[in-house]
Design an enzyme around this catalytic site. Structure first.
Site, PDB file in Angstrom:
ATOM      1  N   CYS A  97      42.149  53.278  36.715  1.00 17.65           N
ATOM      2  CA  CYS A  97      41.512  52.444  35.582  1.00 17.65           C
ATOM      3  C   CYS A  97      40.044  52.190  35.976  1.00 17.65           C
ATOM      4  CB  CYS A  97      42.167  51.304  35.230  1.00 17.65           C
ATOM      5  SG  CYS A  97      43.924  51.631  34.629  1.00 17.65           S
ATOM      6  N   GLN A 104      41.264  40.799  41.267  1.00 21.09           N
ATOM      7  CA  GLN A 104      41.584  41.331  42.794  1.00 21.09           C
ATOM      8  C   GLN A 104      40.997  40.328  43.533  1.00 21.09           C
ATOM      9  OE1 GLN A 104      42.825  43.711  43.416  1.00 21.09           O
ATOM     10  NE2 GLN A 104      43.394  44.898  41.776  1.00 21.09           N
ATOM     11  N   ASP A 134      35.798  38.489  36.423  1.00 22.20           N
ATOM     12  CA  ASP A 134      37.179  39.124  36.282  1.00 22.20           C
ATOM     13  C   ASP A 134      37.840  39.167  37.875  1.00 22.20           C
ATOM     14  OD1 ASP A 134      39.263  40.762  36.923  1.00 22.20           O
ATOM     15  OD2 ASP A 134      38.471  42.716  35.872  1.00 22.20           O
TER      16      ASP A 134
END
Lengths: 142, 413
Positions: free
Chosen positions: B370, B207, B204
């Site tokens: 989140c 960021q 992921d």
């Protein structure tokens, strides 16, 4: 403006909340949270002859949500439970002295009222389903 | 220091929103982990598309359709070279990182994850790298296992080998940089371990890709997801990178136009990569805009961006650690984290702090970001989060620190 929001009375109720804690022999326990900020409020109610004989709240969140809950418990204690349905958004904002909150923060101030109204409906659901349904309709819960 | 400063002042001129004033004060935008601001070149390119060559892409033969197709597909080439993919066929456009993860959980997961299998995540994950796998595992009778973190938010890598060797692991999915506390994980090392057990790894990069040089050929990850809007691009454009061999074996995600080769009454053959995974008219304008964002990042240079953010983070951490009653989360080492600082100040709830800072025209985030699994681990309901990007300055951090002092005064801390 934050000087107006975080006045002594809000900080006092935030740091020294009234009627805060759990209740072991409550007639109703109700919980809700605000998914946007994670504020959580539980309300415990002890009801006698239709009046709120005792009320406690537990939870965590910002100064506004916690102070608002604390002040709401003081406002409703020893009053008829069904009075909850008539308390409006404006009543709460006036009670806590914050009439110009932005839309994101208004939800913080109103969470405890929503929980109280849910508690009122839940209390009557078993006993008088018809009353409960009417109360729910009149409460502007959603 | 001085050199960067001059450059930043030049950069700031490219971002019209930075002229905005809130409550009479200049906007200090510190919520870059949520979304970044957009340079004029990105904004203009979108209106230019709609004004001069708006057409649907890929099939029409007239001129403006060809221009639109070219502009759209050029972004794919730019993405491919930005992350050093082997080929443009490995770049799939989605709506966002979340959709990219869901695409893999659906198309790859349903084919490869079954009863008794395990997917490994970490306690740092954003909800979007938890929930799609929970849905998959519930459907398939599989389970999730979490790599744990220490109090500074560093992954406990001692568990990695035992985890991956024991549990019928089908996939490891980890965020390269935590959106909530900024910690960077040693992704290359983890990929190496995972591959030594034959396990594919999903990164992921929501960021990390906007802030760290990301080379998928070097990292050798099997999947990478990220979002254009966190790197100067418009909202509504996400990327899924996956190795070609894996994409070829995966079933489609969304069925419809554009993803087919031939459709007959009872059967369909699917389009070649990458179009097999891009059913329906895509977000043409914003993909074109994203291409301009990549041009801008390339012009500045991702290493320069990283250097600038380390400087800002270092300075902010130093100044913040002087504050009474501050609790800082994440690694104390600015080289081990991105420009994301999560903190709490005394008993001021993050939402109250964000309200107070808003009056100084400072935009920070407050809440669980989140990442409720991480918040539970840190034993806090919420944190405040300031996150930086190329246009932020030391002066802005000083404004921010002053505002924190004001908040402490208001709360009598």
């Amino acid at each position: 403006m934050s000087d107006d929001i975080y006045r002594e009375i809000i900080l006092d109720h935030y740091r020294n909340p009234r009627n805060k804690g759990k209740m072991t022999d409550a007639d109703v326990v109700i919980h809700d949270s605000n998914p946007l900020c994670g504020d959580q409020i539980d309300i415990y109610l002890k009801v006698k002859d239709g009046d709120i004989d005792d009320i406690k709240f537990d939870g965590r969140g910002c100064a506004i949500s916690q102070a608002s809950a604390s002040m709401l418990t003081e406002m409703i204690l020893k009053k008829p439970l069904t009075l909850a349905k008539d308390i409006s958004k404006e009543d709460i904002l006036e009670n806590i002295g914050l009439t110009n909150l932005g839309p994101a923060r208004i939800k913080c101030a109103l969470l405890s009222l929503k929980v109280l109204k849910m508690g009122m409906v839940k209390y009557y659901e078993d006993k008088e389903p018809v009353t409960a349904e009417k109360l729910e309709k009149d409460s502007n819960l959603y | 220091m001085q050199a960067t400063q001059i450059e930043v002042n030049q950069i700031r001129k490219d971002f019209p929103i930075l002229l905005r004033r809130i409550n009479g004060k200049p906007l200090v935008y510190f919520d870059n982990a949520a979304t970044t601001q957009k340079p004029s070149s990105v904004i203009t390119s979108i209106s230019e598309y709609y004004t001069t060559y708006n057409a649907n892409i890929h099939r029409a033969v007239y001129q403006i359709a060809e221009e639109a197709t070219n502009a759209f597909e050029t972004t794919r080439d730019k993405v491919s070279s930005f992350i050093n993919a082997h080929s443009r066929e490995e770049i799939i456009f989605t709506r966002n990182t979340t959709e990219s993860i869901n695409l893999v959980a659906y198309s790859w997961g349903r084919k490869n994850v079954g009863r008794g299998d395990t997917i490994i995540l970490s306690e740092l994950e954003h909800h979007s790298n938890i929930v799609p796998w929970q849905i998959l595992c519930q459907e398939r009778g599989a389970q999730i296992k979490y790599l744990t973190i220490d109090q500074d938010g560093n992954l406990d890598l001692s568990e990695l080998e035992s985890c991956t060797s024991n549990n019928n692991v089908k996939l490891i999915s980890l965020s390269h940089m935590s959106n909530a506390i900024g910690n960077i994980i040693p992704i290359k090392y983890i990929v190496k371990i995972a591959h030594s057990f034959g396990i594919p790894i999903f990164v992921d990069g929501a960021q990390s890709v906007p802030h760290l040089k990301t080379d998928v050929t070097d990292i050798d990850c099997d999947f990478l997801a990220f979002s254009g809007h966190k790197m100067l691009g418009p909202t509504g454009v996400g990327v899924l990178y996956a190795k070609k061999k894996i994409l070829e074996e995966m079933n489609p995600f969304i069925g419809g136009g554009d993803m087919i080769k031939e459709v007959h009454k009872y059967e369909t053959s699917y389009n070649d990569l990458p179009h097999k995974f891009e059913g329906g008219t895509p977000n043409i304008a914003d993909v074109i805009g994203f291409g301009k964002a990549l041009d801008y990042l390339n012009k500045i240079g991702i290493e320069n961006i990283r250097r600038h953010e380390i400087e800002l983070t270092k300075y902010a951490l130093e100044e913040m650690s002087n504050l009474k009653n501050i609790q800082l989360y994440g690694s104390p080492d600015p080289y081990q984290r991105g420009g994301i600082i999560s903190f709490n100040l005394g008993d001021i709830h993050p939402h109250d702090l964000a309200t107070i800072l808003n009056e100084e025209a400072i935009a920070i985030r407050s809440g669980h970001h989140c990442a409720q699994v991480l918040m539970e681990k840190l034993e806090v309901p919420a944190t405040s989060r300031a996150s930086f990007y190329i246009y932020n300055t030391i002066e802005e951090i000083n404004i921010f620190i002053n505002a924190l002092h004001k908040a402490m005064r208001l709360f009598r801390l």
